[in-house]
Design a protein around this motif. Structure first.
Motif, mmCIF file in Angstrom:
data_model
loop_
_atom_site.group_PDB
_atom_site.id
_atom_site.type_symbol
_atom_site.label_atom_id
_atom_site.label_comp_id
_atom_site.label_asym_id
_atom_site.label_seq_id
_atom_site.Cartn_x
_atom_site.Cartn_y
_atom_site.Cartn_z
ATOM 1 N N LEU A 431 9.871 11.692 49.988
ATOM 2 C CA LEU A 431 10.346 12.800 50.823
ATOM 3 C C LEU A 431 9.712 14.153 50.493
ATOM 4 O O LEU A 431 9.984 15.142 51.162
ATOM 5 N N THR A 432 8.892 14.182 49.452
ATOM 6 C CA THR A 432 8.189 15.431 49.124
ATOM 7 C C THR A 432 6.700 15.115 48.951
ATOM 8 O O THR A 432 6.291 13.944 48.939
ATOM 9 N N GLU A 433 5.921 16.155 48.781
ATOM 10 C CA GLU A 433 4.484 15.967 48.574
ATOM 11 C C GLU A 433 4.117 16.132 47.100
ATOM 12 O O GLU A 433 2.947 16.297 46.749
ATOM 13 N N ALA A 434 5.101 16.096 46.246
ATOM 14 C CA ALA A 434 4.856 16.268 44.815
ATOM 15 C C ALA A 434 4.067 15.088 44.247
ATOM 16 O O ALA A 434 4.264 13.935 44.639
ATOM 17 N N SER A 435 3.188 15.362 43.312
ATOM 18 C CA SER A 435 2.404 14.318 42.661
ATOM 19 C C SER A 435 3.265 13.604 41.619
ATOM 20 O O SER A 435 4.341 14.082 41.234
#
Length: 481
Positions: A431-435
């Protein structure tokens, strides 16, 4: 109506017709809808039949073929049958003090003849006529209440909904014989309402005289309240307990409403005992409807329970292509993939994004391309991405498992902490673009391989663990809401 005619009609032909109908109709329906009717009078070759309340107007359509058959077999000299309340009856007979019907005249010279006046057929070929305005107001049981777009043909099948769709079709093909009740559950915008309407359409197609009622639990509650207020509970009960198929949506709405639950409990029993089909939809399975009485929840589990999971990427693309086809729009595959990958909420939002795109391109005289789609939906997609953060995910997961956010970040390897942490990491990845390294840092400095293992573990478990799947879907809805 054009009924066949021959010998003279007896003084009270309706009793003869009722006797013939009683042999053709199940006892519950006959007792509920036909037994309370009374012969009124004959005017020309039109038979007037008295009904207790306006809600009975629909029987003209429901039993029209059987009435026609009875008239033909009995050789009755009739062209038309009209169902009227005492207020609409041209003969205006008196009403007894006990509430029953008074002496009924056999002739009424002032009554309209067949082929004239407001009581004639609303459409050619239909029987059991009544005024058009009454038809629009009281014929609640026909397929007119169903959304014409929600059919089985328009329902896109995917891994997450194929079982629910197969169960729904089985019910539509064999009402009350396959699964009764059928309990559908899933998140908002996943297709529960679509399947319920599709059942209604299919039953109506196969059995045109079937009495079908689609109603939300909220409307059921409101109508019950109005009936209580106006002292019309008998009419209310007759209405809902006399149907052949009851489709009731959003049953979770009756939670904590004791009087509504009591009424629905008896409605459910009456229909089930009469072998009538019941289909119920909810946002969660029966066992999670904690604020609904045990006796109701146990009945919801009598038949089949089918869940609807969020669609995977391929299904979302197919849904978009189907919607574009219905809107007569050309949707390139790369555009469908872009929308499906970026709209992460539900099918309703997915279709809404496409409709917005089609309208925007039409207004700006542009073709639907990947570039125009990115322009049109940029704000919508950015808003979706912006509003979900790892902090928000951690708070939602902690609240769901009744724990503190700080516990998700601690070096605690007990199952009570590990599973919620793995779920939170899984949601953060999806749900996020975090690595992966960033997600690890947000969870107390975990190594990215630990994050990868957690995501893989949850992804694997989701395929077989329905409870876990429901938990994740619930969290996604909360976060996307």
């Amino acid at each position: 109506m054009s009924f066949a005619t021959t010998p003279a009609t007896p003084i009270n032909p309706w009793l003869q017709i009722l006797a013939a109908l009683e042999k053709k109709i199940n006892r519950q329906s006959f007792e509920t809808w036909l037994k309370p009717t009374r012969y009124s009078h004959i005017a020309g070759r039109t038979l007037y039949v008295r009904i207790p309340t306006e809600e009975f107007q629909h029987i003209g359509d429901k039993y029209s073929d059987l009435v026609q058959e009875a008239i033909d077999l009995l050789h009755l000299n009739l062209d038309d049958v009209v169902f009227v309340t005492i207020q609409d009856d041209p003969s205006q007979p008196p009403v007894r003090k006990d509430g029953g019907f008074g002496p009924l005249p056999t002739h009424a010279p002032t009554a309209p003849q067949a082929g004239h006046g407001n009581h004639n057929m609303a459409q050619p070929g239909r029987r059991g006529s009544y005024p058009v305005e009454q038809q629009a107001r009281f014929d609640w049981s026909t397929a007119a209440q169903l959304n014409s777009r929600y059919t089985f043909d328009n329902f896109v099948i995917g891994n997450g909904n194929q079982f629910a769709r197969a169960a729904s079709l089985a019910v539509a093909e064999r009402p009350s014989k396959a699964y009764n009740p059928l309990f559908l559950y899933g998140g908002v915008g996943m297709g529960k309402t679509h399947l319920m309407h599709a059942i209604g359409h299919e039953v109506k197609r196969r059995q045109p005289i079937s009495n079908i009622c689609y109603v939300s639990a909220e409307k059921f509650t409101n109508e019950m309240i109005n009936s209580l207020r106006n002292d019309r509970m008998t009419s209310f009960r007759d209405r809902f307990r006399g149907v052949d198929v009851l489709l009731i949506d959003d049953i979770q709405f009756i939670a904590q409403k004791e009087r509504t639950q009591e009424e629905f409990f008896h409605t459910f029993n009456a229909l089930h005992e009469s072998m009538k089909q019941i289909v119920i939809a909810s946002d969660r399975p029966p066992k999670e409807l904690a604020e609904i009485e045990d006796r109701l929840r146990s009945r919801f589990e009598w038949g089949l329970i089918a869940d609807i999971q969020p669609p995977d990427l391929e299904t979302k693309v197919a849904i978009l292509q189907k919607k574009a086809e219905s809107e007569q729009a050309n949707l390139p595959t790369d555009v469908a993939m872009f929308i499906a990958s970026n709209v992460r909420t539900n099918v309703r939002e997915l279709e809404g994004a496409l409709v917005r795109l089609i309208a925007w391109c039409s207004h700006n005289s542009m073709e639907i391309t990947l570039h125009s789609t990115q322009q049109c939906l940029k704000q919508f997609i950015d808003t979706q991405v912006r509003k979900i953060t790892i902090d928000a995910i951690q708070k939602a997961v902690a609240e769901n498992f009744a724990m503190r956010v700080s516990e998700l970040k601690q070096k605690n390897n007990s199952r009570a902490v590990v599973v919620p942490r793995q779920i939170a990491m899984y949601l953060a990845k999806n749900l996020t673009e975090a690595s992966l390294p960033e997600i690890g840092r947000q969870f107390g400095g975990k190594h990215h391989t630990t994050v990868m293992h957690s995501i893989g573990k949850i992804d694997e478990l989701r395929r077989t663990d329905k409870d876990l799947n429901r938990t994740i879907n619930k969290l996604q809805e909360i976060l996307n809401g």
